[in-house]
Design a protein around this motif. Sequence first.
Motif, short mmCIF file in Angstrom:
data_model
loop_
_atom_site.label_atom_id
_atom_site.label_comp_id
_atom_site.label_asym_id
_atom_site.label_seq_id
_atom_site.Cartn_x
_atom_site.Cartn_y
_atom_site.Cartn_z
N THR A 57 47.08 92.81 60.78
CA THR A 57 47.29 91.81 59.75
C THR A 57 46.06 91.75 58.87
N ASP A 58 46.32 91.48 57.62
CA ASP A 58 45.27 91.48 56.60
C ASP A 58 44.13 90.58 57.04
N GLY A 59 42.94 91.11 56.96
CA GLY A 59 41.77 90.29 57.25
C GLY A 59 41.38 90.29 58.71
N GLU A 60 42.24 90.76 59.57
CA GLU A 60 41.91 90.78 60.99
C GLU A 60 40.90 91.89 61.25
N ARG A 61 40.10 91.69 62.29
CA ARG A 61 39.14 92.76 62.60
C ARG A 61 39.90 93.92 63.29
N PRO A 62 39.43 95.15 63.07
CA PRO A 62 40.11 96.27 63.72
C PRO A 62 40.00 96.17 65.24
N PRO A 63 41.00 96.58 65.97
CA PRO A 63 40.94 96.48 67.43
C PRO A 63 39.89 97.41 67.99
N SER A 64 39.32 97.03 69.13
CA SER A 64 38.35 97.90 69.80
C SER A 64 39.11 99.08 70.40
N PRO A 65 38.41 100.19 70.65
CA PRO A 65 39.09 101.36 71.23
C PRO A 65 39.83 101.02 72.52
N GLU A 66 39.23 100.13 73.35
CA GLU A 66 39.89 99.77 74.61
C GLU A 66 41.21 99.08 74.35
N GLU A 67 41.18 98.11 73.40
CA GLU A 67 42.41 97.41 73.05
C GLU A 67 43.44 98.40 72.54
N PHE A 68 42.95 99.32 71.75
CA PHE A 68 43.84 100.29 71.12
C PHE A 68 44.60 101.10 72.17
N VAL A 69 43.86 101.55 73.19
CA VAL A 69 44.45 102.40 74.21
C VAL A 69 45.45 101.61 75.06
N ALA A 70 45.16 100.30 75.24
CA ALA A 70 45.96 99.51 76.15
C ALA A 70 47.36 99.22 75.61
N ARG A 71 47.51 99.31 74.29
CA ARG A 71 48.80 98.92 73.71
C ARG A 71 49.82 100.04 73.80
N SER A 72 51.06 99.65 74.03
CA SER A 72 52.11 100.67 73.92
C SER A 72 52.44 100.79 72.43
N PRO A 73 52.77 101.97 72.00
CA PRO A 73 52.84 102.21 70.56
C PRO A 73 54.08 101.59 69.90
N ILE A 74 53.99 101.41 68.60
CA ILE A 74 55.08 100.92 67.77
C ILE A 74 55.65 102.12 67.02
N THR A 75 56.97 102.24 67.02
CA THR A 75 57.58 103.34 66.27
C THR A 75 57.60 102.98 64.79
N ILE A 76 57.15 103.91 63.96
CA ILE A 76 57.24 103.69 62.52
C ILE A 76 58.44 104.48 62.03
N ASN A 77 59.44 103.78 61.52
CA ASN A 77 60.61 104.48 61.00
C ASN A 77 60.53 104.49 59.49
N ILE B 270 60.56 94.42 60.34
CA ILE B 270 60.26 94.69 61.75
C ILE B 270 61.47 94.31 62.59
N ASN B 271 61.52 94.82 63.82
CA ASN B 271 62.64 94.42 64.67
C ASN B 271 62.24 93.28 65.60
N GLU B 272 63.21 92.73 66.28
CA GLU B 272 62.96 91.53 67.09
C GLU B 272 61.94 91.79 68.19
N SER B 273 62.04 92.98 68.80
CA SER B 273 61.09 93.29 69.87
C SER B 273 59.65 93.17 69.37
N LEU B 274 59.42 93.74 68.18
CA LEU B 274 58.07 93.71 67.62
C LEU B 274 57.68 92.28 67.25
N ALA B 275 58.63 91.54 66.68
CA ALA B 275 58.33 90.16 66.30
C ALA B 275 57.90 89.36 67.53
N ARG B 276 58.63 89.55 68.61
CA ARG B 276 58.31 88.85 69.85
C ARG B 276 56.95 89.27 70.37
#
Lengths: 879, 115
Positions: A588-608, A637-643
């Motif tokens: 989101t605009d203005g948010e700080r970029p996630p740390s590498p650890e945070e980045f790795v921990a997330r399951s990815p979002i599909t970009i269609n 976005i889809n509901e899963s992502l919104a949640r």
Amino acid sequence: MTRLRTFVSRLWALLRARQMDRDVDDEIASHLAEAKDEYIRQGLSPENAHQAALRSFGGVTQARQIHRQVRSFAWLDDFRQDLRFTIRAVRRSPGFAAVAILTLALGIGMTTAVFSVFNAVVLRPVAYPNPERLVWLATVGSDAEPGFVSAPDFVDWREQAESFDGMAAYGSGDGTLSSVEGATRVRYDTVTEDFWRLTGAQPSFGRLPRPGERGVALLSDGFARQWFSSGQEVVGRSVTIDGRPVTIIGVLPRDFRFHFPRPAFTGFRPDVDVYRPLFASSARSGPVQLLDVVARLRPGVTLERARAEMETVRARIAQAHPSPFNNRRRLRLVPLQEQLMGGARLALVVMLVAVVFVLLIACGNAANLLLARASVRHREIAIRVAIGAGRGRVLKQLFVETLALATSGTAAGLVIARLGIEMILRINPQAAPRLAETNIDIRVLGVVLSVSVLSALIFGLAPALALWSVDPNHALKDRARNVSAGVGHVRVRRLLVGAELALALVLLIGAGLMLKSVWHMSAYPPGFEPGQVLSMELELSGQEYSQTQRRIAFVDALLTAVRAEAGVEAASISTHGSFRTRTQFLMTDGERPPSPEEFVARSPITINVTSEALPRVMGLQIVRGRWMNDDERAVVINESLARRDFNGSDPLGRRIRLIGPQMPVLTIVGIVADLRYSKLDALPEAEVYVPYRTGDPFGVFGFFALIRTTGEPLAVAPRIRKLVSEIDQTQVPDTVMTLEQALAESIAPRRLNLFLLGAFAIAALVLAVIGTYGVMAYSVTQRVHEIGIRIALGARRAEVIRMIVNQGISVTLAAVIVGLLGALALSSLMEGLLYGVQPRDPLTFAIAAVALAATAVVACWAPALKAAQADPTSALRYE
Amino acid sequence: MTPDKNDVLYGTLGLIVIKTLEAMGPLHGYRIARRIEQISGNQLALNQGTLYPALIKLEQMGWISSKWGTSESGRRVKIYALTRAGRKELQKAEAQWQRATSIVERFLKISENVS
């Protein structure tokens, strides 16, 4: 020497037994005549002389018998006798034999077919040298993910690890091959040098690539024949693959197959058409290739040692090049075979268990038939025992009979197996790795033979036991239809039928669970009609499409042209399921970029990356807000992502960036309902929809064109193909099918499982019902006398029917209880095969139990009706 | 009845048959039987029928051979003759038999002396 000679002459004697019998008879006749002459010379009357000759000879029959035993193999002779007896018995009651053989053939045939598949997929090693030493290497973030190795890691591993005598990396892709023959889509694999050593492949024409040689390719035999309709002449020709010039340097042998685990993204083409050299870059900055890696252990190196060494190597790399990404990933080093089977093993184990159940039921039926005959033959056997046949001899005879049935059943079963395998392959040869190589080989034959002997033992055992206790005195005194002797038999037979029904119930429940899973998977939300959507995969190939503008222009032209076609309701593109772009974060605009650890921990979002018309094509339900336009700097976005990413807060109107800070800022304008439209058995994924004119910066090289039609989608397919070649004749659509077909293909393994388990359950049910009917019908004929008396004494027909049916119901109820317990115990085995259904789903259990009970009662009903129609006078007269 | 149990019987009978064939030359079945009875002074009440299993066994061992011929009275009979292997076997068997009986004899003498 003497021993061998004896053996040979015994064998010889066996072969010409009839001739030898005649010789001995002649010899004995001459002997008796000579003796008689001598006695007459001594003054006896011809009559007395004959008697005296016989006397001094001893028993003629015995002499002949001993002669036969001595000159050959006694057991073989017995066997021949028994076999002859069996054939006579079969001729007398062909119906019995036919039913028994067919039943066994069904059981053995199905078992053989499934075991052949199991053999091809699980047991048979890959056809490469030293298959037992081939291992799969990868780094994985979780156990579920297939894993990969980054190119720089691979380069370091190959250099440093000592446990292996070869390590090959490979990748895979689809591309367009152009030659004077035209353009075609091909699947190519890129492989490093060691691949050729590990697989032991030698081209049948041409040569392998030299170390470091670029711009060359080898063709598979199939592709060379199909596209160039030749093998040898194609060597040395120049073609282009995705616009790059390539020289063909060789053609691989016909039986060479790519057996390594498939890369996660393979497209639809099953076989590799083209092999090209792969050069892994050791650069750790910039974009990094992700590879699949197979290696061969040095002789004597264990998996543990190799793992330990690899951990050391990885630790060394981690020290030299710290990377949070790599730290999170674990090493996976497993035998190649294990990696290859993947999830197929579980499914096949379940199928094997299921098919063994069918086989047991078939054995139960055969045992039942034999028992029915045994009670008829009670007297015959009693007579045989009475006149001196040993019990062992009688049992041997019974066993020969069962063995003969089993052998015929096996022969017929092999035919059924052949057909079954063909059917499985026709349904979907891709449902499991190496499934297409299923055949009946030596190992399968060996197992089949042991299975058939084993089943003969199983179904021959019951009648043997029943006859073991034949007391000739008792049996011969009885009248033909003895009630007390029958009771024991009927009890055994009811037990058998009960067991059959219980086994059938377990299978029915298993099939029911599979059916419900597939049903769950294909339960589409309203508005989503995949049967009305044509799906066409396109991958833009060629230099010119490296420019964003050219790609956008192509999609523009395509969508405009398709929309103008008659019969097309709406058309869109979608990268979902094709060229996968993913991100871990919506920043989101203005948010700080996630740390590498945070980045790795997330399951990815599909970009269609898609277009305006997608909701109309797919019937997407817009939950809030609205869909976006093609030119808008907006996303949905889809509901899963919104949640997941906006817990509670309103995502609408939020401004986000995808992937990284260099990407444009986009506004969320809507939320849509989750939809599974590429893999039916996957859980809904978090997904973000981006308009293609905005989203193309991700590099949309491959996408699906989704076209909703008013009529039959496949009817417009040829016109769409033509449109594509009109826009750019070097571009070829990859796969063209309805979305429904594509979705069905995405669950092909599950459909195969459903088909198999369903077939087994139906076979089991039919066999068990036949068994039930047989036992009930038999017990009714046994009680004809009694029923006649009852009716004569005034019992009403309804009462007779109830009496008989009740008997069946008690067996059925017991079977249902046992079956339910069995299913409770076993169904958790299937957990990995199910989708959206608990392994102990009460509804499935209940429906299967009711269905089984109902069928069983119907099977009892027919004999009961027949009993009730018994005419008391004829029943009483009937002896 | 298993063949093994009768091996001793066939063994003795076999030895007698071979010895008879050695002494008399080729013979047919009835002649062999009669000859054995005569030699034993009708002491050996041979069930003549048991001769034939013994003959087939000896033939399968390769010690005797047979061919169809005619008897003195013109009947079609199988005539048995000793083979070279049979002759060798006979020498071996005779020696063995002699040794065996002499041992038994010695024992019998010892027990006479003791008593």
